[in-house]
Write a protein that holds these residues in place. Structure first.
Motif, PDB file in Angstrom:
ATOM      1  N   GLU A   1     -13.874  32.346  31.594  1.00 41.30           N
ATOM      2  CA  GLU A   1     -12.583  32.818  31.091  1.00 41.30           C
ATOM      3  C   GLU A   1     -11.754  31.661  30.538  1.00 41.30           C
ATOM      4  O   GLU A   1     -11.176  31.752  29.455  1.00 41.30           O
ATOM      5  CB  GLU A   1     -11.806  33.522  32.201  1.00 41.30           C
ATOM      6  CG  GLU A   1     -10.443  34.015  31.744  1.00 41.30           C
ATOM      7  CD  GLU A   1      -9.601  34.582  32.867  1.00 41.30           C
ATOM      8  OE1 GLU A   1      -8.391  34.761  32.628  1.00 41.30           O
ATOM      9  OE2 GLU A   1     -10.122  34.821  33.967  1.00 41.30           O
ATOM     10  N   ILE A   2     -11.708  30.548  31.265  1.00 42.29           N
ATOM     11  CA  ILE A   2     -10.955  29.376  30.806  1.00 42.29           C
ATOM     12  C   ILE A   2     -11.531  28.852  29.493  1.00 42.29           C
ATOM     13  O   ILE A   2     -10.799  28.569  28.551  1.00 42.29           O
ATOM     14  CB  ILE A   2     -10.965  28.277  31.889  1.00 42.29           C
ATOM     15  CG1 ILE A   2     -10.122  28.729  33.081  1.00 42.29           C
ATOM     16  CG2 ILE A   2     -10.467  26.944  31.341  1.00 42.29           C
ATOM     17  CD1 ILE A   2     -10.361  27.948  34.334  1.00 42.29           C
ATOM     18  N   LEU A   3     -12.848  28.743  29.416  1.00 43.18           N
ATOM     19  CA  LEU A   3     -13.485  28.219  28.205  1.00 43.18           C
ATOM     20  C   LEU A   3     -13.299  29.144  27.008  1.00 43.18           C
ATOM     21  O   LEU A   3     -13.342  28.697  25.868  1.00 43.18           O
ATOM     22  CB  LEU A   3     -14.964  27.954  28.468  1.00 43.18           C
ATOM     23  CG  LEU A   3     -15.255  26.838  29.477  1.00 43.18           C
ATOM     24  CD1 LEU A   3     -16.753  26.729  29.722  1.00 43.18           C
ATOM     25  CD2 LEU A   3     -14.682  25.510  29.020  1.00 43.18           C
TER      26      LEU A   3
ATOM     27  N   GLY B   1     -25.209  21.886  21.503  1.00 40.70           N
ATOM     28  CA  GLY B   1     -24.431  21.939  20.264  1.00 40.70           C
ATOM     29  C   GLY B   1     -23.088  22.639  20.336  1.00 40.70           C
ATOM     30  O   GLY B   1     -22.545  23.021  19.302  1.00 40.70           O
ATOM     31  N   ILE B   2     -22.519  22.778  21.522  1.00 39.57           N
ATOM     32  CA  ILE B   2     -21.209  23.410  21.649  1.00 39.57           C
ATOM     33  C   ILE B   2     -20.098  22.362  21.652  1.00 39.57           C
ATOM     34  O   ILE B   2     -19.017  22.588  21.112  1.00 39.57           O
ATOM     35  CB  ILE B   2     -21.148  24.275  22.927  1.00 39.57           C
ATOM     36  CG1 ILE B   2     -22.154  25.425  22.797  1.00 39.57           C
ATOM     37  CG2 ILE B   2     -19.743  24.809  23.181  1.00 39.57           C
ATOM     38  CD1 ILE B   2     -22.355  26.232  24.053  1.00 39.57           C
ATOM     39  N   LEU B   3     -20.375  21.220  22.247  1.00 39.75           N
ATOM     40  CA  LEU B   3     -19.400  20.134  22.358  1.00 39.75           C
ATOM     41  C   LEU B   3     -19.972  18.843  21.810  1.00 39.75           C
ATOM     42  O   LEU B   3     -21.189  18.714  21.659  1.00 39.75           O
ATOM     43  CB  LEU B   3     -19.041  19.894  23.830  1.00 39.75           C
ATOM     44  CG  LEU B   3     -18.510  21.054  24.658  1.00 39.75           C
ATOM     45  CD1 LEU B   3     -18.354  20.629  26.106  1.00 39.75           C
ATOM     46  CD2 LEU B   3     -17.202  21.567  24.110  1.00 39.75           C
ATOM     47  N   GLU B   4     -19.098  17.883  21.531  1.00 38.18           N
ATOM     48  CA  GLU B   4     -19.516  16.513  21.257  1.00 38.18           C
ATOM     49  C   GLU B   4     -18.536  15.576  21.948  1.00 38.18           C
ATOM     50  O   GLU B   4     -17.383  15.935  22.188  1.00 38.18           O
ATOM     51  CB  GLU B   4     -19.602  16.230  19.754  1.00 38.18           C
ATOM     52  CG  GLU B   4     -18.286  16.207  19.034  1.00 38.18           C
ATOM     53  CD  GLU B   4     -18.427  15.966  17.544  1.00 38.18           C
ATOM     54  OE1 GLU B   4     -19.549  15.960  17.024  1.00 38.18           O
ATOM     55  OE2 GLU B   4     -17.375  15.795  16.891  1.00 38.18           O
TER      56      GLU B   4
ATOM     57  N   GLN C   1     -18.080  35.150  21.894  1.00 37.46           N
ATOM     58  CA  GLN C   1     -18.818  35.727  23.012  1.00 37.46           C
ATOM     59  C   GLN C   1     -20.237  35.171  23.130  1.00 37.46           C
ATOM     60  O   GLN C   1     -20.700  34.876  24.233  1.00 37.46           O
ATOM     61  CB  GLN C   1     -18.857  37.262  22.870  1.00 37.46           C
ATOM     62  CG  GLN C   1     -19.373  37.970  24.092  1.00 37.46           C
ATOM     63  CD  GLN C   1     -18.498  37.754  25.318  1.00 37.46           C
ATOM     64  OE1 GLN C   1     -17.283  37.677  25.232  1.00 37.46           O
ATOM     65  NE2 GLN C   1     -19.118  37.632  26.477  1.00 37.46           N
ATOM     66  N   ASN C   2     -20.947  35.002  22.007  1.00 42.14           N
ATOM     67  CA  ASN C   2     -22.323  34.477  22.097  1.00 42.14           C
ATOM     68  C   ASN C   2     -22.342  33.029  22.585  1.00 42.14           C
ATOM     69  O   ASN C   2     -23.254  32.613  23.284  1.00 42.14           O
ATOM     70  CB  ASN C   2     -23.084  34.644  20.789  1.00 42.14           C
ATOM     71  CG  ASN C   2     -22.450  33.908  19.629  1.00 42.14           C
ATOM     72  OD1 ASN C   2     -21.297  33.509  19.689  1.00 42.14           O
ATOM     73  ND2 ASN C   2     -23.202  33.752  18.557  1.00 42.14           N
ATOM     74  N   THR C   3     -21.320  32.266  22.263  1.00 44.22           N
ATOM     75  CA  THR C   3     -21.209  30.893  22.777  1.00 44.22           C
ATOM     76  C   THR C   3     -20.960  30.925  24.279  1.00 44.22           C
ATOM     77  O   THR C   3     -21.546  30.146  25.032  1.00 44.22           O
ATOM     78  CB  THR C   3     -20.073  30.135  22.065  1.00 44.22           C
ATOM     79  OG1 THR C   3     -20.336  30.126  20.656  1.00 44.22           O
ATOM     80  CG2 THR C   3     -19.962  28.713  22.559  1.00 44.22           C
TER      81      THR C   3
END
Length: 120
Positions: free
Chosen positions: A28-30, A66-69, A3-5
């Protein structure tokens, strides 16, 4: 994703000119993506109506926080089959033979930028 992300993602949606219903749908998709799964810009485009350019910009913003690379998916130019996904351009070999059609090619020219979830 946690949830925090997802809250961080909501705050970084400015590059996507979306209405509130599309924003909620995107969150919702993510939420279904877990660490080490791959996210394609086309997924964002399909589910939101954003352009492919806007989708890449949005995913790059998520990379910055910092969520994806970035990752690189190599596609055979002959049969369009996915051969492998690499975490770095340096990992892509100079030449590769497709497992599906035996076509030999230089994969660097056929590497698509996708994104890997690194933070739930």
């Amino acid at each position: 994703m946690l949830q925090n992300t997802l809250l961080k993602i909501e705050h970084n949606m400015s590059s996507l000119k979306l209405q509130p219903p599309e924003k909620r749908k995107l969150v919702e998709i993510l939420s279904y993506y877990q660490k080490n799964s791959y996210l394609y810009p086309g997924t964002i485009q399909r589910h939101t109506g954003a352009s492919l350019d806007e989708s890449y910009i949005f995913l790059k913003e998520l990379e910055k926080i910092g969520i994806l690379e970035k990752a690189y998916e190599v596609i055979c130019p002959n049969c369009n089959g996915t051969l492998d996904i690499y975490d770095s351009l340096n990992e892509i070999p100079d030449s590769i033979i497709c497992n599906n059609c035996d076509h030999e090619f230089h994969p660097f020219n056929y590497a698509l930028v996708i994104f890997k979830v690194i933070n739930e």
